[in-house]
Design a protein around this motif. Structure first.
Motif, PDB file in Angstrom:
ATOM      1  N   ALA A 161       0.835  -1.208   0.000  1.00 49.36           N
ATOM      2  CA  ALA A 161       0.000   0.000   0.000  1.00 49.36           C
ATOM      3  C   ALA A 161       0.867   1.254   0.000  1.00 49.36           C
ATOM      4  O   ALA A 161       0.565   2.238  -0.687  1.00 49.36           O
ATOM      5  CB  ALA A 161      -0.946   0.000   1.202  1.00 49.36           C
ATOM      6  N   ASN A 162       1.958   1.225   0.748  1.00 46.89           N
ATOM      7  CA  ASN A 162       2.874   2.362   0.738  1.00 46.89           C
ATOM      8  C   ASN A 162       3.554   2.525  -0.614  1.00 46.89           C
ATOM      9  O   ASN A 162       3.700   3.645  -1.106  1.00 46.89           O
ATOM     10  CB  ASN A 162       3.918   2.220   1.851  1.00 46.89           C
ATOM     11  N   ALA A 163       3.963   1.428  -1.220  1.00 42.85           N
ATOM     12  CA  ALA A 163       4.579   1.494  -2.552  1.00 42.85           C
ATOM     13  C   ALA A 163       3.572   2.036  -3.566  1.00 42.85           C
ATOM     14  O   ALA A 163       3.906   2.871  -4.415  1.00 42.85           O
ATOM     15  CB  ALA A 163       5.083   0.115  -2.961  1.00 42.85           C
ATOM     16  N   TYR A 164       2.348   1.571  -3.497  1.00 46.62           N
ATOM     17  CA  TYR A 164       1.249   2.005  -4.367  1.00 46.62           C
ATOM     18  C   TYR A 164       1.041   3.516  -4.282  1.00 46.62           C
ATOM     19  O   TYR A 164       0.877   4.190  -5.302  1.00 46.62           O
ATOM     20  CB  TYR A 164       0.005   1.222  -3.934  1.00 46.62           C
ATOM     21  N   PHE A 199       7.838   9.596  12.896  1.00 50.93           N
ATOM     22  CA  PHE A 199       8.010   8.734  11.723  1.00 50.93           C
ATOM     23  C   PHE A 199       6.772   7.959  11.291  1.00 50.93           C
ATOM     24  O   PHE A 199       6.623   7.656  10.116  1.00 50.93           O
ATOM     25  CB  PHE A 199       9.167   7.742  11.943  1.00 50.93           C
ATOM     26  N   MET A 200       5.868   7.640  12.196  1.00 51.83           N
ATOM     27  CA  MET A 200       4.774   6.738  11.843  1.00 51.83           C
ATOM     28  C   MET A 200       3.813   7.303  10.802  1.00 51.83           C
ATOM     29  O   MET A 200       3.377   6.578   9.907  1.00 51.83           O
ATOM     30  CB  MET A 200       3.979   6.332  13.085  1.00 51.83           C
ATOM     31  N   LYS A 201       3.475   8.586  10.907  1.00 51.41           N
ATOM     32  CA  LYS A 201       2.480   9.124   9.975  1.00 51.41           C
ATOM     33  C   LYS A 201       2.993   9.140   8.536  1.00 51.41           C
ATOM     34  O   LYS A 201       2.207   9.165   7.605  1.00 51.41           O
ATOM     35  CB  LYS A 201       1.987  10.489  10.412  1.00 51.41           C
ATOM     36  N   LYS A 202       4.306   9.066   8.369  1.00 55.63           N
ATOM     37  CA  LYS A 202       4.887   9.049   7.022  1.00 55.63           C
ATOM     38  C   LYS A 202       4.650   7.722   6.318  1.00 55.63           C
ATOM     39  O   LYS A 202       4.728   7.646   5.098  1.00 55.63           O
ATOM     40  CB  LYS A 202       6.392   9.325   7.083  1.00 55.63           C
ATOM     41  N   TYR A 203       4.428   6.655   7.074  1.00 54.14           N
ATOM     42  CA  TYR A 203       4.180   5.366   6.427  1.00 54.14           C
ATOM     43  C   TYR A 203       2.881   4.702   6.888  1.00 54.14           C
ATOM     44  O   TYR A 203       2.717   3.497   6.843  1.00 54.14           O
ATOM     45  CB  TYR A 203       5.393   4.433   6.552  1.00 54.14           C
ATOM     46  N   CYS A 235      -1.736   8.882   4.199  1.00 55.13           N
ATOM     47  CA  CYS A 235      -0.844   9.368   3.139  1.00 55.13           C
ATOM     48  C   CYS A 235      -1.514   9.455   1.768  1.00 55.13           C
ATOM     49  O   CYS A 235      -0.828   9.659   0.768  1.00 55.13           O
ATOM     50  CB  CYS A 235       0.390   8.473   3.044  1.00 55.13           C
ATOM     51  N   VAL A 236      -2.814   9.285   1.713  1.00 53.83           N
ATOM     52  CA  VAL A 236      -3.510   9.380   0.431  1.00 53.83           C
ATOM     53  C   VAL A 236      -3.509  10.846  -0.011  1.00 53.83           C
ATOM     54  O   VAL A 236      -3.980  11.719   0.719  1.00 53.83           O
ATOM     55  CB  VAL A 236      -4.955   8.840   0.531  1.00 53.83           C
ATOM     56  N   ASP A 237      -2.964  11.096  -1.193  1.00 46.86           N
ATOM     57  CA  ASP A 237      -2.863  12.449  -1.730  1.00 46.86           C
ATOM     58  C   ASP A 237      -3.977  12.655  -2.754  1.00 46.86           C
ATOM     59  O   ASP A 237      -3.932  12.102  -3.849  1.00 46.86           O
ATOM     60  CB  ASP A 237      -1.490  12.638  -2.387  1.00 46.86           C
TER      61      ASP A 237
END
Length: 179
Positions: free
Chosen positions: A38-41, A87-91, A96-98
């Motif tokens: 999901a993070n890579a996506y 750090f947690m909110k970054k991943y 993180c949906v833009d």
């Protein structure tokens, strides 16, 4: 996170070496692996043709209230402390949906309503968020939840696995060279 950077680097290398093209590269991961894909996506949507995020951990701010156990604090951090801002909110994919992104690859989110560790709320919330923020954009988002009792038996597991691989194959194979 280094694991996300490494995952993306491997995808870039596969494309660079012409082992595949971005329009044929499908990725899949479950639980923590669902978090990774999901993070890579979200980080590099241009690299992938299709994504399957299975029983994923996606809301790192609220995982403690959604079936996460204390061992996850060691793995992901404690969102009730400075870890969240540090750090947690970054991943945390859910955070993180833009909405300015115009196009995301097709994604299938799957969950199990009886999973004892990863609450289906992670996949449900993410699906709803992608549907809402993706209105009028090219954000194809699909959801399947196994609702049969208990942990998945072999028949249920086979069905969900077949569903996921059919989705990945049909989505990515459209662009395979037919020669």
């Amino acid at each position: 996170s280094k694991s996300i950077e490494d995952f993306i680097a491997v995808a870039e290398d596969l494309i660079l070496r012409k082992i595949c093209k971005s329009k044929t590269l499908a990725i899949r991961g479950g639980a923590s692996g669902g978090l990774l894909v999901a993070n890579a996506y979200l980080s590099r949507p241009d690299l992938f043709a299709a994504v399957h995020s299975a029983v994923p951990i996606l809301d790192l701010k609220r995982y403690r209230y959604m079936g996460g156990d204390s061992s996850w604090i060691e793995e992901f951090g404690d969102p009730g402390t400075r870890d969240w801002d540090s750090f947690m909110k970054k991943y945390s994919p859910y955070h993180c949906v833009d909405e300015n992104v115009k196009k995301l690859p097709p994604i299938l989110l799957t969950a199990n309503s009886q999973d004892p560790r990863v609450h289906p709320g992670h996949a449900r919330k993410m699906t709803k968020l992608l549907w809402e923020k993706g209105l009028g954009k090219k954000w194809p988002t699909y959801y399947y939840e196994n609702t049969e009792g208990g942990a998945m038996n072999a028949k249920q597991h086979a069905f969900v696995t077949a569903l996921a691989f059919e989705f990945l194959y049909k989505t990515a194979s459209k662009y395979l060279d037919k020669s």
